[in-house]
Enzyme design. Sequence first.
Site, PDB file in Angstrom:
ATOM      1  N   CYS A 111      47.582  35.210  30.744  1.00 46.45           N
ATOM      2  CA  CYS A 111      48.922  35.747  30.967  1.00 46.45           C
ATOM      3  C   CYS A 111      49.909  34.622  31.291  1.00 46.45           C
ATOM      4  O   CYS A 111      50.206  33.816  30.431  1.00 46.45           O
ATOM      5  CB  CYS A 111      48.887  36.852  32.026  1.00 46.45           C
ATOM      6  SG  CYS A 111      50.373  37.874  31.993  1.00 46.45           S
ATOM      7  N   HIS A 216      44.731  40.510  30.132  1.00 50.50           N
ATOM      8  CA  HIS A 216      43.993  40.230  31.376  1.00 50.50           C
ATOM      9  C   HIS A 216      42.514  40.586  31.222  1.00 50.50           C
ATOM     10  O   HIS A 216      42.064  41.625  31.727  1.00 50.50           O
ATOM     11  CB  HIS A 216      44.614  41.004  32.549  1.00 50.50           C
ATOM     12  CG  HIS A 216      45.882  40.403  33.050  1.00 50.50           C
ATOM     13  ND1 HIS A 216      45.909  39.419  34.016  1.00 50.50           N
ATOM     14  CD2 HIS A 216      47.166  40.614  32.696  1.00 50.50           C
ATOM     15  CE1 HIS A 216      47.158  39.056  34.245  1.00 50.50           C
ATOM     16  NE2 HIS A 216      47.948  39.765  33.454  1.00 50.50           N
ATOM     17  N   GLU A 218      40.080  39.459  32.790  1.00 48.10           N
ATOM     18  CA  GLU A 218      39.385  39.526  34.093  1.00 48.10           C
ATOM     19  C   GLU A 218      39.353  40.958  34.641  1.00 48.10           C
ATOM     20  O   GLU A 218      38.518  41.279  35.474  1.00 48.10           O
ATOM     21  CB  GLU A 218      40.025  38.549  35.102  1.00 48.10           C
ATOM     22  CG  GLU A 218      41.296  39.038  35.786  1.00 48.10           C
ATOM     23  CD  GLU A 218      42.542  38.971  34.904  1.00 48.10           C
ATOM     24  OE1 GLU A 218      42.432  38.604  33.717  1.00 48.10           O
ATOM     25  OE2 GLU A 218      43.631  39.318  35.428  1.00 48.10           O
TER      26      GLU A 218
END
Length: 247
Positions: A111, A216, A218
């Site tokens: 990001c 994202h 994660e």
Amino acid sequence: MRPLIGIPCYSMLQQGSSRPMYGLGKAYVHALEQAGAMPVLIPPSVEGDDPRDLLVRLDGLLLSGGNDVDPALYGEKSLSSTVIVERERDDLEIPLARFAVEREMPVFGICRGMQLLNVALGGTLYQDIATQRPDALKHDHHSYEGPRDARAHSIHVASGSRLAEIVGPTTHVNSFHHQALKDLAPGLLSTAVAEDGLLEAVELPNHPFALAVQYHPEELVASDPGSRALFAAFVAACAAGRPAAAS
Ligand code: MN
């Protein structure tokens, strides 16, 4: 020994007391740990310290999400009240990003981390997608109250890219960004786009692992094999780059 991966953290105020703190989203740390790495948080430099002295002792660099890169760093004034800058963090991360690229140390941008990598290498950003690209899809789902792994749009991954090897030709991703890459930095390749043409991933060819995504992963490791594979590939590159004497 597990590879040591540095993640720059940032200044914040503790909710309630307003006590100054350093912060970082837990999901980055957990995704690296699940992939077999040991995360090391890097605070903004204090006077007399060069954070590159820490980075040389680590095996990789993760550039996380967050607020906006200062437009002055790509030669622009702020165009929108939505641009929120953390210059202290830029001043930490830009030298680290350049250092990782020069030293062929694995670097993974997420990001803001993708935007930071582009600016560090000479590229520019759309400061506000809604203002400068009103034709674009909605990419800014910050106000969405639901889970962070909700998919917002699909991306199309360039065949032959490192990212395509890892996640395949297309994937559905979350989206929490109001900025996007405009002019690509010299040497960076676009490796994924959304339906509206905005860049969703970049990589540096001829580097052991210099890859960044606008979404994202994660937040997706529990539900998306491609996101787990992305962290696994990054951690494997970090492990492969460890000097043999130190392992
Ligand atoms: Mn997006």
